[in-house]
Design a protein around this motif. Structure first.
Motif, PDB file in Angstrom:
ATOM      1  N   VAL A 182       0.842  -1.199   0.000  1.00  0.00           N
ATOM      2  CA  VAL A 182       0.000   0.000   0.000  1.00  0.00           C
ATOM      3  C   VAL A 182       0.878   1.250   0.000  1.00  0.00           C
ATOM      4  CG1 VAL A 182      -1.708   1.340   1.283  1.00  0.00           C
ATOM      5  CG2 VAL A 182      -1.938  -1.153   1.131  1.00  0.00           C
ATOM      6  N   ALA A 183       1.917   1.243   0.835  1.00  0.00           N
ATOM      7  CA  ALA A 183       2.833   2.388   0.880  1.00  0.00           C
ATOM      8  C   ALA A 183       3.474   2.619  -0.481  1.00  0.00           C
ATOM      9  CB  ALA A 183       3.912   2.156   1.939  1.00  0.00           C
ATOM     10  N   ASN A 184       3.827   1.555  -1.154  1.00  0.00           N
ATOM     11  CA  ASN A 184       4.519   1.679  -2.435  1.00  0.00           C
ATOM     12  C   ASN A 184       3.594   2.177  -3.547  1.00  0.00           C
ATOM     13  OD1 ASN A 184       7.197   0.838  -3.913  1.00  0.00           O
ATOM     14  ND2 ASN A 184       5.552   0.044  -5.207  1.00  0.00           N
ATOM     15  N   TYR A 185       2.355   1.669  -3.572  1.00  0.00           N
ATOM     16  CA  TYR A 185       1.466   1.949  -4.705  1.00  0.00           C
ATOM     17  C   TYR A 185       0.373   2.986  -4.416  1.00  0.00           C
ATOM     18  CZ  TYR A 185       3.641  -2.119  -6.871  1.00  0.00           C
ATOM     19  OH  TYR A 185       4.547  -2.990  -7.399  1.00  0.00           O
ATOM     20  N   GLN A 186      -0.115   3.040  -3.187  1.00  0.00           N
ATOM     21  CA  GLN A 186      -1.158   4.015  -2.847  1.00  0.00           C
ATOM     22  C   GLN A 186      -0.934   4.581  -1.442  1.00  0.00           C
ATOM     23  OE1 GLN A 186      -4.849   1.618  -4.458  1.00  0.00           O
ATOM     24  NE2 GLN A 186      -5.441   3.771  -4.262  1.00  0.00           N
ATOM     25  N   PRO A 187       0.161   5.288  -1.250  1.00  0.00           N
ATOM     26  CA  PRO A 187       0.498   5.769   0.096  1.00  0.00           C
ATOM     27  C   PRO A 187      -0.541   6.713   0.681  1.00  0.00           C
ATOM     28  CG  PRO A 187       1.843   6.861  -1.566  1.00  0.00           C
ATOM     29  CD  PRO A 187       1.136   5.744  -2.264  1.00  0.00           C
ATOM     30  N   GLU A 188      -1.300   7.385  -0.170  1.00  0.00           N
ATOM     31  CA  GLU A 188      -2.279   8.358   0.316  1.00  0.00           C
ATOM     32  C   GLU A 188      -3.410   7.703   1.114  1.00  0.00           C
ATOM     33  OE1 GLU A 188      -3.625   6.995  -3.720  1.00  0.00           O
ATOM     34  OE2 GLU A 188      -1.713   7.592  -2.808  1.00  0.00           O
ATOM     35  N   VAL A 189      -3.601   6.392   0.948  1.00  0.00           N
ATOM     36  CA  VAL A 189      -4.660   5.708   1.709  1.00  0.00           C
ATOM     37  C   VAL A 189      -4.071   4.815   2.807  1.00  0.00           C
ATOM     38  CG1 VAL A 189      -6.314   5.799  -0.184  1.00  0.00           C
ATOM     39  CG2 VAL A 189      -4.810   3.800   0.054  1.00  0.00           C
ATOM     40  N   PHE A 190      -2.788   4.952   3.088  1.00  0.00           N
ATOM     41  CA  PHE A 190      -2.141   4.086   4.072  1.00  0.00           C
ATOM     42  C   PHE A 190      -2.799   4.204   5.446  1.00  0.00           C
ATOM     43  CE2 PHE A 190       0.868   2.764   7.257  1.00  0.00           C
ATOM     44  CZ  PHE A 190       1.548   1.697   6.692  1.00  0.00           C
ATOM     45  N   LEU A 191      -3.068   5.423   5.898  1.00  0.00           N
ATOM     46  CA  LEU A 191      -3.644   5.600   7.236  1.00  0.00           C
ATOM     47  C   LEU A 191      -5.030   4.970   7.333  1.00  0.00           C
ATOM     48  CD1 LEU A 191      -2.524   9.235   8.110  1.00  0.00           C
ATOM     49  CD2 LEU A 191      -1.633   7.089   9.051  1.00  0.00           C
ATOM     50  N   ALA A 192      -5.841   5.132   6.297  1.00  0.00           N
ATOM     51  CA  ALA A 192      -7.161   4.510   6.283  1.00  0.00           C
ATOM     52  C   ALA A 192      -7.037   2.990   6.283  1.00  0.00           C
ATOM     53  CB  ALA A 192      -7.959   4.984   5.066  1.00  0.00           C
ATOM     54  N   ALA A 193      -6.063   2.478   5.521  1.00  0.00           N
ATOM     55  CA  ALA A 193      -5.844   1.032   5.465  1.00  0.00           C
ATOM     56  C   ALA A 193      -5.357   0.512   6.817  1.00  0.00           C
ATOM     57  CB  ALA A 193      -4.832   0.702   4.369  1.00  0.00           C
ATOM     58  N   ASN A 194      -4.501   1.292   7.459  1.00  0.00           N
ATOM     59  CA  ASN A 194      -3.992   0.917   8.774  1.00  0.00           C
ATOM     60  C   ASN A 194      -5.147   0.791   9.774  1.00  0.00           C
ATOM     61  OD1 ASN A 194      -1.587   0.758  10.759  1.00  0.00           O
ATOM     62  ND2 ASN A 194      -2.809   2.416  11.619  1.00  0.00           N
ATOM     63  N   THR A 195      -6.041   1.765   9.760  1.00  0.00           N
ATOM     64  CA  THR A 195      -7.211   1.724  10.644  1.00  0.00           C
ATOM     65  C   THR A 195      -8.081   0.511  10.344  1.00  0.00           C
ATOM     66  OG1 THR A 195      -7.242   4.140  10.855  1.00  0.00           O
ATOM     67  CG2 THR A 195      -9.293   2.976  11.356  1.00  0.00           C
ATOM     68  N   ALA A 196      -8.297   0.247   9.065  1.00  0.00           N
ATOM     69  CA  ALA A 196      -9.146  -0.877   8.667  1.00  0.00           C
ATOM     70  C   ALA A 196      -8.540  -2.215   9.080  1.00  0.00           C
ATOM     71  CB  ALA A 196      -9.370  -0.844   7.156  1.00  0.00           C
ATOM     72  N   MET A 197      -7.227  -2.340   8.970  1.00  0.00           N
ATOM     73  CA  MET A 197      -6.573  -3.593   9.349  1.00  0.00           C
ATOM     74  C   MET A 197      -6.746  -3.874  10.834  1.00  0.00           C
ATOM     75  SD  MET A 197      -5.210  -5.251   6.790  1.00  0.00           S
ATOM     76  CE  MET A 197      -3.868  -6.237   7.460  1.00  0.00           C
ATOM     77  N   PHE A 198      -6.688  -2.840  11.650  1.00  0.00           N
ATOM     78  CA  PHE A 198      -6.887  -3.054  13.080  1.00  0.00           C
ATOM     79  C   PHE A 198      -8.364  -3.240  13.429  1.00  0.00           C
ATOM     80  CE2 PHE A 198      -2.538  -1.232  13.702  1.00  0.00           C
ATOM     81  CZ  PHE A 198      -2.022  -2.326  14.389  1.00  0.00           C
ATOM     82  N   THR A 199      -9.239  -2.573  12.703  1.00  0.00           N
ATOM     83  CA  THR A 199     -10.677  -2.755  12.946  1.00  0.00           C
ATOM     84  C   THR A 199     -11.084  -4.202  12.696  1.00  0.00           C
ATOM     85  OG1 THR A 199     -11.141  -0.456  12.336  1.00  0.00           O
ATOM     86  CG2 THR A 199     -12.985  -2.014  12.245  1.00  0.00           C
ATOM     87  N   SER A 200     -10.452  -4.829  11.709  1.00  0.00           N
ATOM     88  CA  SER A 200     -10.759  -6.221  11.361  1.00  0.00           C
ATOM     89  C   SER A 200      -9.686  -7.183  11.864  1.00  0.00           C
ATOM     90  CB  SER A 200     -10.893  -6.361   9.840  1.00  0.00           C
ATOM     91  OG  SER A 200     -11.912  -5.516   9.334  1.00  0.00           O
ATOM     92  N   GLN A 201      -9.009  -6.807  12.909  1.00  0.00           N
ATOM     93  CA  GLN A 201      -7.881  -7.590  13.420  1.00  0.00           C
ATOM     94  C   GLN A 201      -8.315  -8.975  13.896  1.00  0.00           C
ATOM     95  OE1 GLN A 201      -6.084  -6.277  17.165  1.00  0.00           O
ATOM     96  NE2 GLN A 201      -4.053  -6.620  16.283  1.00  0.00           N
ATOM     97  N   PRO A 202      -7.593 -10.023  13.480  1.00  0.00           N
ATOM     98  CA  PRO A 202      -7.908 -11.374  13.973  1.00  0.00           C
ATOM     99  C   PRO A 202      -7.399 -11.561  15.401  1.00  0.00           C
ATOM    100  CG  PRO A 202      -5.952 -11.440  12.594  1.00  0.00           C
ATOM    101  CD  PRO A 202      -6.470 -10.017  12.523  1.00  0.00           C
ATOM    102  N   ALA A 203      -7.871 -12.573  16.055  1.00  0.00           N
ATOM    103  CA  ALA A 203      -7.439 -12.864  17.424  1.00  0.00           C
ATOM    104  C   ALA A 203      -6.010 -13.388  17.423  1.00  0.00           C
ATOM    105  CB  ALA A 203      -8.372 -13.885  18.060  1.00  0.00           C
ATOM    106  N   GLU A 204      -5.267 -12.988  18.440  1.00  0.00           N
ATOM    107  CA  GLU A 204      -3.914 -13.518  18.612  1.00  0.00           C
ATOM    108  C   GLU A 204      -3.992 -15.027  18.811  1.00  0.00           C
ATOM    109  OE1 GLU A 204       0.103 -12.458  21.208  1.00  0.00           O
ATOM    110  OE2 GLU A 204      -1.872 -11.975  22.009  1.00  0.00           O
TER     111      GLU A 204
END
Length: 308
Positions: A182-204
């Motif tokens: 994401v950073a390499n190809y669409q860095p402008e949406v990195f923060l939104a993607a980061n939030t989404a990854m944690f919102t949908s975070q799997p269980a440890e």
């Protein structure tokens, strides 16, 4: 006078006694010979075993060495420091462009003296880490707002600290690889993607998400470039993720701390060179730490990159 050998016949011994004595000597000699041969055989077999073990050890070293990259893996654009930096532009958090680290190269730590009006906030995170998820839920929106206003210069470092906690699927590496794409190809949406990854975070200690599920989450955050999907499928940045993790956990040359030290867990948050020790889900405590750092530095970030 010479001593008579054991069981030697007396001078007047009969022929039968002498024959028995000869047979006894022959038997003893055979036993001595057999024992000697066994010792030689054992020594030979032991020597062969040692040689085989030595050869195996050499082969293992060669194989392990061949499995390691001969040179450092190439990294994604926008992450020359092993992290992606966001500063304020037009009231929005904007990624700072950097060239991709070339194969065989070394990271270049961000010189925060270029952002004197901002407090530097550097974060090391793992998408499998539940405490990172708690930190993001409590503080993510505030940090984005502070980056948008220029109060902080925010740099995020995805690492694979918890691969061991995904039942062999290496979710930490796969998710960090996806975010590097994401950073390499669409860095402008990195923060939104980061939030989404944690919102949908799997269980440890679960298997984590599949690559397709990761891609679906990134799409929901605004990622549209199919090259990101290809990088996920091909694990394009997985070697870089592993090396960036090693660098972070090795500390010293790649530490943002005033006293060079290793990252020992996630999340690790460094504010103007000092590791944040407040409550992970205490937004007020984090805000105060940032305010105190701004006051101590006269409203600026770190004046220079920590000496190495």
């Amino acid at each position: 006078m010479s001593k008579k050998p054991n069981n030697a016949p007396s001078p007047g011994a009969s022929k039968k006694q002498r024959q028995q004595h000869i047979r006894e000597l022959a038997r003893q000699e055979r036993e001595r010979h057999e024992k000697r041969e066994r010792r030689v055989r054992w020594a030979w077999q032991g020597g062969i075993g040692i040689i085989i073990l030595a050869v195996v050890a050499v082969v293992v070293v060669v194989i392990v060495t061949s499995m390691k990259p001969a040179t450092a893996a190439a990294g994604p654009k926008y992450m020359a420091s092993d992290g992606i930096l966001f500063t304020s532009e037009g009231g929005q958090p904007v990624p700072v462009e950097t060239a991709a680290m070339k194969e065989g190269g070394s990271p270049t730590l961000t010189d925060f003296s270029s952002y004197k009006d901002s407090v530097s906030v550097v974060m090391y995170l793992d998408y499998m880490c539940p405490i990172c998820g708690q930190f993001e839920a409590a503080n993510g929106e505030m940090l984005i707002q502070l980056a948008a206003s220029g109060d902080i210069a925010l740099e995020l470092h995805p690492i694979s600290f918890l691969d061991r906690a995904s039942q062999g699927t290496e979710y930490s590496t796969r998710s960090a690889n996806a975010m590097a794409a994401v950073a390499n190809y669409q860095p402008e949406v990195f923060l939104a993607a980061n939030t989404a990854m944690f919102t949908s975070q799997p269980a440890e200690n679960s298997e984590g998400l599949t690559d397709d599920e990761i891609w679906s989450i990134l799409q929901s955050a605004g990622v549209t470039d199919e090259n990101v999907k290809k990088a996920i499928d091909n694990e394009t940045y997985s070697d870089w993720v592993a090396e960036a993790t090693d660098r972070a956990m090795g500390g010293s040359d790649y530490s943002y701390l005033d006293t060079p030290a290793a990252v020992t867990g996630t999340p690790t948050v460094v504010i103007n060179g000092v590791q944040y020790q407040g409550g992970i889900d205490d937004t007020s405590a984090l805000a105060k730490a940032i305010q105190d750092a701004a006051a101590q530095s006269g409203g600026s970030g770190s004046e220079e990159t920590p000496a190495k």
